[in-house]
Design a protein around this motif. Structure first.
Motif, PDB file in Angstrom:
ATOM      1  N   TRP A 180      50.845 130.148  -7.192  1.00 50.05           N
ATOM      2  CA  TRP A 180      51.799 130.579  -6.420  1.00 50.05           C
ATOM      3  C   TRP A 180      52.326 132.084  -6.732  1.00 50.05           C
ATOM      4  O   TRP A 180      52.944 132.607  -5.676  1.00 50.05           O
ATOM      5  N   ALA A 181      52.054 132.574  -7.630  1.00 47.14           N
ATOM      6  CA  ALA A 181      52.344 133.958  -8.087  1.00 47.14           C
ATOM      7  C   ALA A 181      51.988 135.162  -6.958  1.00 47.14           C
ATOM      8  O   ALA A 181      52.730 135.927  -6.471  1.00 47.14           O
ATOM      9  N   GLY A 182      50.597 134.819  -6.532  1.00 42.67           N
ATOM     10  CA  GLY A 182      49.971 135.966  -5.698  1.00 42.67           C
ATOM     11  C   GLY A 182      50.765 135.769  -4.393  1.00 42.67           C
ATOM     12  O   GLY A 182      50.897 136.790  -3.590  1.00 42.67           O
ATOM     13  N   LEU A 183      51.136 134.702  -4.053  1.00 38.09           N
ATOM     14  CA  LEU A 183      52.004 134.621  -2.463  1.00 38.09           C
ATOM     15  C   LEU A 183      53.347 135.489  -2.637  1.00 38.09           C
ATOM     16  O   LEU A 183      53.645 136.031  -1.501  1.00 38.09           O
ATOM     17  N   VAL A 184      54.025 135.161  -3.522  1.00 41.68           N
ATOM     18  CA  VAL A 184      55.205 135.902  -3.544  1.00 41.68           C
ATOM     19  C   VAL A 184      55.019 137.600  -3.693  1.00 41.68           C
ATOM     20  O   VAL A 184      55.591 138.265  -3.279  1.00 41.68           O
ATOM     21  N   ARG A 185      54.023 137.825  -4.584  1.00 44.41           N
ATOM     22  CA  ARG A 185      53.791 139.105  -4.709  1.00 44.41           C
ATOM     23  C   ARG A 185      53.151 139.841  -3.391  1.00 44.41           C
ATOM     24  O   ARG A 185      53.712 141.095  -3.321  1.00 44.41           O
ATOM     25  N   ALA A 186      52.501 139.099  -2.606  1.00 45.61           N
ATOM     26  CA  ALA A 186      52.044 139.604  -1.361  1.00 45.61           C
ATOM     27  C   ALA A 186      53.351 139.945  -0.546  1.00 45.61           C
ATOM     28  O   ALA A 186      53.515 140.880   0.117  1.00 45.61           O
ATOM     29  N   VAL A 187      54.246 138.818  -0.429  1.00 44.52           N
ATOM     30  CA  VAL A 187      55.540 139.295   0.244  1.00 44.52           C
ATOM     31  C   VAL A 187      56.167 140.491  -0.259  1.00 44.52           C
ATOM     32  O   VAL A 187      56.771 141.142   0.494  1.00 44.52           O
ATOM     33  N   CYS A 188      56.491 140.661  -1.546  1.00 46.01           N
ATOM     34  CA  CYS A 188      57.070 141.649  -2.119  1.00 46.01           C
ATOM     35  C   CYS A 188      56.589 143.028  -1.463  1.00 46.01           C
ATOM     36  O   CYS A 188      57.037 144.000  -1.403  1.00 46.01           O
ATOM     37  N   ARG A 189      55.017 142.931  -1.842  1.00 49.32           N
ATOM     38  CA  ARG A 189      54.586 144.200  -1.462  1.00 49.32           C
ATOM     39  C   ARG A 189      54.282 144.452   0.276  1.00 49.32           C
ATOM     40  O   ARG A 189      54.030 145.743   0.497  1.00 49.32           O
ATOM     41  N   SER A 190      54.841 143.506   1.021  1.00 49.36           N
ATOM     42  CA  SER A 190      54.864 143.967   2.290  1.00 49.36           C
ATOM     43  C   SER A 190      56.488 144.236   2.762  1.00 49.36           C
ATOM     44  O   SER A 190      56.525 144.820   3.895  1.00 49.36           O
TER      45      SER A 190
END
Length: 238
Positions: A180-190
């Motif tokens: 699930w880390a990649g999902l939260v990372r994607a949000v942060c990078r948006s």
């Protein structure tokens, strides 16, 4: 259901701990936030349909973001449903720094948390939405859905106000090697790049954790730092 933000880098600004910001159109920001909302919710009934909808839609995102979603979906496709549900519970229900309730990072188990939760409900109502879910209003998938579906600037401001907690969640998931880390990372990078004040709050939370005073009596009753096992969020309804 669907969600998405936009990106500039100012000279001298503090880089995101999650990586450099990715330039997105408003539609792409909405899509990214809705996709993350659908996949960060409990993987129970209907999850296969949610995952298929995300898989069909994220090719419209920049490869740096779509790759995060496809990486998670690959894990989903290779993991039995029961094992994925157990992994979700072990990750989000049993580890404090992996809490999906945003007010927990800033208010912890203190009396201020009740007021912080009310502020979420007031923000939803002020923008013409009613929170219609068997969940607390600061549940991250619900907040991301609001960001994706609302045209109001308050939606972006709501996430920005809890960016430090979001970064703590991201770092905790990354340290565990969680899918699930990649999902939260994607949000942060948006989202916009971290400013100095937010970065300091984020680092303090990483080092010290949320406030620990006991909540005591609250008109909201018991306010758990974790998501109820197996509970799925409903939509934020207009």
């Amino acid at each position: 259901m669907a969600r998405l933000p936009l990106i500039f880098r100012r000279p001298g600004s503090v880089p995101n701990a999650s990586g450099p910001r990715i330039a997105l159109s408003d539609d792409q920001r909405r899509l990214a936030h809705m996709a993350a909302s659908l996949l960060l919710d409990y993987p129970g009934e209907g999850f296969a349909e949610r995952a298929a909808a995300v898989e069909a839609s994220v090719p419209g995102l920049p490869s740096e973001l779509s790759g995060e979603f496809f990486g998670f979906l690959e894990h989903v496709s290779s993991t039995p449903a029961a094992a994925l549900e157990a992994e979700y519970v072990a990750t989000f229900d049993l580890k404090r720094k992996c809490c999906l309730y945003l007010t927990y990072f800033q208010a912890g188990d203190t009396r201020q948390r009740g007021a912080a939760l009310v502020s979420f409900i007031e923000t939803y109502r002020a923008t013409g939405w009613e929170f219609d879910a068997d969940e607390l209003p600061d549940f991250l998938p619900a907040v991301l859905e609001f960001s994706a579906r609302s045209d109001s600037p308050e939606a972006s401001e709501l996430i920005a106000a809890h960016r430090d907690g979001l970064e703590v969640l991201r770092e905790a998931l990354e340290k565990q090697g969680s899918p699930w880390a990649g999902l939260v990372r994607a949000v942060c990078r948006s989202l916009p790049e971290l400013d100095d004040a937010t970065r300091e709050r984020y680092l303090a939370l990483v080092n010290e954790g949320p406030p620990a005073e006991t909540v005591g009596l609250s008109f909201l009753g018991s306010i758990p730092p974790y998501r109820p096992v197996g509970a799925a969020h409903e939509e934020v309804r207009a």
